[in-house]
Design a protein around this motif. Structure first.
Motif, PDB file in Angstrom:
ATOM      1  N   LEU A 170       0.830  -1.204   0.000  1.00 41.68           N
ATOM      2  CA  LEU A 170       0.000   0.000   0.000  1.00 41.68           C
ATOM      3  C   LEU A 170       0.864   1.254   0.000  1.00 41.68           C
ATOM      4  O   LEU A 170       0.542   2.250  -0.671  1.00 41.68           O
ATOM      5  CB  LEU A 170      -0.932  -0.008   1.208  1.00 41.68           C
ATOM      6  CG  LEU A 170      -1.985  -1.113   1.242  1.00 41.68           C
ATOM      7  CD1 LEU A 170      -2.751  -1.082   2.555  1.00 41.68           C
ATOM      8  CD2 LEU A 170      -2.934  -0.972   0.060  1.00 41.68           C
ATOM      9  N   ALA A 171       1.956   1.210   0.757  1.00 43.48           N
ATOM     10  CA  ALA A 171       2.885   2.341   0.747  1.00 43.48           C
ATOM     11  C   ALA A 171       3.480   2.534  -0.639  1.00 43.48           C
ATOM     12  O   ALA A 171       3.622   3.668  -1.126  1.00 43.48           O
ATOM     13  CB  ALA A 171       3.986   2.108   1.777  1.00 43.48           C
ATOM     14  N   GLU A 172       3.827   1.432  -1.291  1.00 48.44           N
ATOM     15  CA  GLU A 172       4.350   1.521  -2.655  1.00 48.44           C
ATOM     16  C   GLU A 172       3.320   2.168  -3.577  1.00 48.44           C
ATOM     17  O   GLU A 172       3.662   3.016  -4.424  1.00 48.44           O
ATOM     18  CB  GLU A 172       4.701   0.122  -3.151  1.00 48.44           C
ATOM     19  CG  GLU A 172       5.212   0.086  -4.585  1.00 48.44           C
ATOM     20  CD  GLU A 172       5.303  -1.326  -5.122  1.00 48.44           C
ATOM     21  OE1 GLU A 172       6.146  -1.570  -5.998  1.00 48.44           O
ATOM     22  OE2 GLU A 172       4.515  -2.188  -4.668  1.00 48.44           O
ATOM     23  N   GLN A 173       2.065   1.818  -3.419  1.00 51.64           N
ATOM     24  CA  GLN A 173       1.017   2.348  -4.286  1.00 51.64           C
ATOM     25  C   GLN A 173       0.856   3.853  -4.117  1.00 51.64           C
ATOM     26  O   GLN A 173       0.810   4.597  -5.110  1.00 51.64           O
ATOM     27  CB  GLN A 173      -0.304   1.642  -3.972  1.00 51.64           C
ATOM     28  CG  GLN A 173      -1.501   2.176  -4.760  1.00 51.64           C
ATOM     29  CD  GLN A 173      -2.798   1.499  -4.341  1.00 51.64           C
ATOM     30  OE1 GLN A 173      -2.804   0.405  -3.779  1.00 51.64           O
ATOM     31  NE2 GLN A 173      -3.912   2.172  -4.608  1.00 51.64           N
ATOM     32  N   VAL A 174       0.777   4.332  -2.872  1.00 50.54           N
ATOM     33  CA  VAL A 174       0.533   5.756  -2.666  1.00 50.54           C
ATOM     34  C   VAL A 174       1.730   6.590  -3.110  1.00 50.54           C
ATOM     35  O   VAL A 174       1.568   7.681  -3.682  1.00 50.54           O
ATOM     36  CB  VAL A 174       0.175   6.031  -1.186  1.00 50.54           C
ATOM     37  CG1 VAL A 174       1.346   5.771  -0.272  1.00 50.54           C
ATOM     38  CG2 VAL A 174      -0.325   7.457  -1.015  1.00 50.54           C
ATOM     39  N   VAL A 203      10.173  -3.437  -0.571  1.00 46.71           N
ATOM     40  CA  VAL A 203       9.270  -3.057  -1.663  1.00 46.71           C
ATOM     41  C   VAL A 203       9.370  -1.555  -1.926  1.00 46.71           C
ATOM     42  O   VAL A 203       9.516  -1.106  -3.073  1.00 46.71           O
ATOM     43  CB  VAL A 203       7.825  -3.456  -1.318  1.00 46.71           C
ATOM     44  CG1 VAL A 203       6.853  -2.909  -2.360  1.00 46.71           C
ATOM     45  CG2 VAL A 203       7.711  -4.970  -1.217  1.00 46.71           C
ATOM     46  N   VAL A 204       9.310  -0.752  -0.866  1.00 50.07           N
ATOM     47  CA  VAL A 204       9.402   0.702  -1.018  1.00 50.07           C
ATOM     48  C   VAL A 204      10.800   1.111  -1.476  1.00 50.07           C
ATOM     49  O   VAL A 204      10.969   1.991  -2.323  1.00 50.07           O
ATOM     50  CB  VAL A 204       9.026   1.398   0.303  1.00 50.07           C
ATOM     51  CG1 VAL A 204       9.309   2.892   0.243  1.00 50.07           C
ATOM     52  CG2 VAL A 204       7.556   1.157   0.629  1.00 50.07           C
ATOM     53  N   ALA A 205      11.816   0.459  -0.923  1.00 51.13           N
ATOM     54  CA  ALA A 205      13.193   0.786  -1.323  1.00 51.13           C
ATOM     55  C   ALA A 205      13.416   0.515  -2.808  1.00 51.13           C
ATOM     56  O   ALA A 205      14.039   1.330  -3.510  1.00 51.13           O
ATOM     57  CB  ALA A 205      14.180  -0.017  -0.479  1.00 51.13           C
ATOM     58  N   ASP A 206      12.900  -0.605  -3.297  1.00 48.04           N
ATOM     59  CA  ASP A 206      13.054  -0.925  -4.728  1.00 48.04           C
ATOM     60  C   ASP A 206      12.304   0.081  -5.599  1.00 48.04           C
ATOM     61  O   ASP A 206      12.789   0.491  -6.661  1.00 48.04           O
ATOM     62  CB  ASP A 206      12.547  -2.342  -4.997  1.00 48.04           C
ATOM     63  CG  ASP A 206      13.440  -3.402  -4.369  1.00 48.04           C
ATOM     64  OD1 ASP A 206      14.600  -3.061  -4.022  1.00 48.04           O
ATOM     65  OD2 ASP A 206      12.994  -4.552  -4.220  1.00 48.04           O
ATOM     66  N   LEU A 207      11.103   0.478  -5.160  1.00 49.03           N
ATOM     67  CA  LEU A 207      10.330   1.460  -5.937  1.00 49.03           C
ATOM     68  C   LEU A 207      11.089   2.777  -6.055  1.00 49.03           C
ATOM     69  O   LEU A 207      11.226   3.339  -7.147  1.00 49.03           O
ATOM     70  CB  LEU A 207       8.974   1.692  -5.270  1.00 49.03           C
ATOM     71  CG  LEU A 207       8.185   2.893  -5.819  1.00 49.03           C
ATOM     72  CD1 LEU A 207       7.706   2.620  -7.234  1.00 49.03           C
ATOM     73  CD2 LEU A 207       7.021   3.240  -4.898  1.00 49.03           C
ATOM     74  N   LEU A 208      11.585   3.282  -4.934  1.00 47.28           N
ATOM     75  CA  LEU A 208      12.279   4.568  -4.957  1.00 47.28           C
ATOM     76  C   LEU A 208      13.571   4.487  -5.764  1.00 47.28           C
ATOM     77  O   LEU A 208      13.950   5.450  -6.447  1.00 47.28           O
ATOM     78  CB  LEU A 208      12.557   5.032  -3.525  1.00 47.28           C
ATOM     79  CG  LEU A 208      11.317   5.258  -2.651  1.00 47.28           C
ATOM     80  CD1 LEU A 208      11.714   5.771  -1.274  1.00 47.28           C
ATOM     81  CD2 LEU A 208      10.340   6.199  -3.317  1.00 47.28           C
ATOM     82  N   ALA A 209      14.243   3.341  -5.703  1.00 44.86           N
ATOM     83  CA  ALA A 209      15.448   3.173  -6.509  1.00 44.86           C
ATOM     84  C   ALA A 209      15.113   3.191  -8.003  1.00 44.86           C
ATOM     85  O   ALA A 209      15.835   3.793  -8.809  1.00 44.86           O
ATOM     86  CB  ALA A 209      16.147   1.868  -6.131  1.00 44.86           C
ATOM     87  N   ASP A 210      14.007   2.555  -8.374  1.00 46.38           N
ATOM     88  CA  ASP A 210      13.595   2.557  -9.785  1.00 46.38           C
ATOM     89  C   ASP A 210      13.202   3.950 -10.259  1.00 46.38           C
ATOM     90  O   ASP A 210      13.426   4.311 -11.420  1.00 46.38           O
ATOM     91  CB  ASP A 210      12.424   1.590  -9.987  1.00 46.38           C
ATOM     92  CG  ASP A 210      12.828   0.132  -9.776  1.00 46.38           C
ATOM     93  OD1 ASP A 210      14.042  -0.146  -9.855  1.00 46.38           O
ATOM     94  OD2 ASP A 210      11.938  -0.694  -9.504  1.00 46.38           O
ATOM     95  N   LEU A 211      12.612   4.757  -9.370  1.00 45.62           N
ATOM     96  CA  LEU A 211      12.186   6.107  -9.738  1.00 45.62           C
ATOM     97  C   LEU A 211      13.315   7.134  -9.641  1.00 45.62           C
ATOM     98  O   LEU A 211      13.114   8.286 -10.029  1.00 45.62           O
ATOM     99  CB  LEU A 211      11.020   6.551  -8.842  1.00 45.62           C
ATOM    100  CG  LEU A 211       9.719   5.755  -8.958  1.00 45.62           C
ATOM    101  CD1 LEU A 211       8.711   6.244  -7.929  1.00 45.62           C
ATOM    102  CD2 LEU A 211       9.143   5.872 -10.363  1.00 45.62           C
ATOM    103  N   GLY A 212      14.457   6.737  -9.102  1.00 45.44           N
ATOM    104  CA  GLY A 212      15.546   7.685  -8.923  1.00 45.44           C
ATOM    105  C   GLY A 212      15.283   8.667  -7.801  1.00 45.44           C
ATOM    106  O   GLY A 212      15.724   9.821  -7.840  1.00 45.44           O
ATOM    107  N   VAL A 213      14.569   8.214  -6.759  1.00 41.28           N
ATOM    108  CA  VAL A 213      14.223   9.060  -5.613  1.00 41.28           C
ATOM    109  C   VAL A 213      15.105   8.667  -4.436  1.00 41.28           C
ATOM    110  O   VAL A 213      15.251   7.482  -4.123  1.00 41.28           O
ATOM    111  CB  VAL A 213      12.736   8.895  -5.250  1.00 41.28           C
ATOM    112  CG1 VAL A 213      12.407   9.670  -3.979  1.00 41.28           C
ATOM    113  CG2 VAL A 213      11.856   9.369  -6.397  1.00 41.28           C
TER     114      VAL A 213
END
Length: 343
Positions: A170-174, A203-213
């Motif tokens: 859910l955190a990844e989604q928002v 999950v959140v760490a991978d998302l932010l890494a993919d977005l360059g955040v």
């Protein structure tokens, strides 16, 4: 300079020579003394101290296969029962400590030293802060989890989600929805959060890494490291329309929708010179401040006698928002890049 004093002293005297050349007489006399011969200190051995051979014998016993896993007190008692007295068990501990052969027996967790986060935002979409708060459900034990993502410069709520539980997905989604909606590009944004399970999840760490955040986290048990989210939650829960409980998830979602719209577009934020977050986020804040200044100037022109300290000025748009400004800056309240209020 000392040599010049010695050359001039036979002619005018030592005192006059020192005064003329600006050299203290004590320095000249001290330099004339022969260098003191330092005597090397001899390390005196305590008469009750074990000899090197005795220390070697104790170390051999302690490190032997028989006693390598035994505590010095156990070794001491066992040897006494066998009619052997090498030394006291305290001496055994001292020898082991000198060899770095002792440690805490229990598996005690060593807490690392966490770095104090220092984040600066000078425009929207540079630093976001997010957190999760609980909303009371229809009965005790029922809670709803509200995820809120906040831009610390504009205080705009750029994303939120209400669910029945906390989860990394859910955190990844928002976060993903907020980044897509705001058009975040790589290396533009830093997202700050505390160290809860969803915040530190893979999950959140991978998302932010993919977005360059870039990621940033508060120190454990230091709520002041995430002040903007905490202040926003207080504004929400201390408001006059906040209910004691929500009848169901749909009712809670409808209330949060109305609150977010009010907070972003109606709420005059004390940390934003009484501007709304939407004004600062959209870049119209300077025009609003200019219009306010025009109103104040016109009022001063109509009644100058009411403004004994000069014409009033509208507070300017804040130029910076800090999470933990450097300590040197925090001690200077008039710094133009000082920390904005969190309320």
């Amino acid at each position: 300079m000392i040599a010049s004093v010695h050359d001039l002293a036979p002619i005018v005297g030592m005192t006059a020579a020192c005064q003329a050349l600006g050299v203290p007489r004590s320095t000249v006399y001290r330099r004339q003394r022969p260098a003191a011969v330092r005597r090397q200190r001899t390390v005196r051995r305590h008469p009750r101290m074990l000899s090197p051979d005795e220390q070697t014998a104790v170390r051999t016993v302690l490190n032997s296969e028989r006693f390598v896993d035994q505590a010095p007190r156990t070794v001491y008692a066992t040897l006494l029962d066998e009619g052997i007295s090498l030394c006291h068990w305290r001496t055994m501990y001292r020898l082991l400590r000198a060899d770095a052969a002792t440690r805490e027996r229990r598996a005690v967790r060593r807490h690392p030293v966490y770095t104090r986060p220092e984040l600066l935002a000078t425009a929207p979409c540079q630093v976001w802060s997010w957190d999760i708060t609980k909303l009371r459900g229809p009965q005790p034990g029922v809670w709803y989890s509200l995820y809120v993502v906040l831009d610390i410069f504009s205080r705009m709520i750029v994303g939120w989600l209400l669910a029945t539980h906390e989860a990394a997905l859910l955190a990844e989604q928002v976060l993903a929805d907020a980044c897509l909606r705001e058009g975040i590009v790589p290396d533009q944004l830093t997202i700050h959060a505390d160290r809860g399970a969803p915040m530190t999840s893979t999950v959140v760490a991978d998302l932010l890494a993919d977005l360059g955040v870039r990621r940033s986290h508060s120190r454990p048990t230091v709520s002041n490291d995430n002040p903007y989210s905490e202040a926003q939650f207080k504004t929400m829960k201390y408001g006059p329309t906040y209910p004691d409980r929500f009848a169901n998830l749909a009712n809670a979602r409808a209330w949060v929708t109305a609150f977010v719209d009010w907070y972003n577009h109606v709420h005059r934020h004390s940390g934003l010179s009484l501007l709304t977050p939407a004004m600062v986020h959209s870049g119209t804040a300077n025009a609003v401040v200019s219009a306010r200044q025009g109103v104040l100037t016109a009022a001063a022109d109509r009644h100058p006698e009411r403004f004994v300290q000069g014409p009033p000025t509208s507070p300017p748009v804040p130029t910076a928002a800090w999470i933990n400004p450097p300590l040197s800056m925090a001690a200077q309240p008039d710094d133009p890049a000082r920390l904005k209020r969190n309320s």
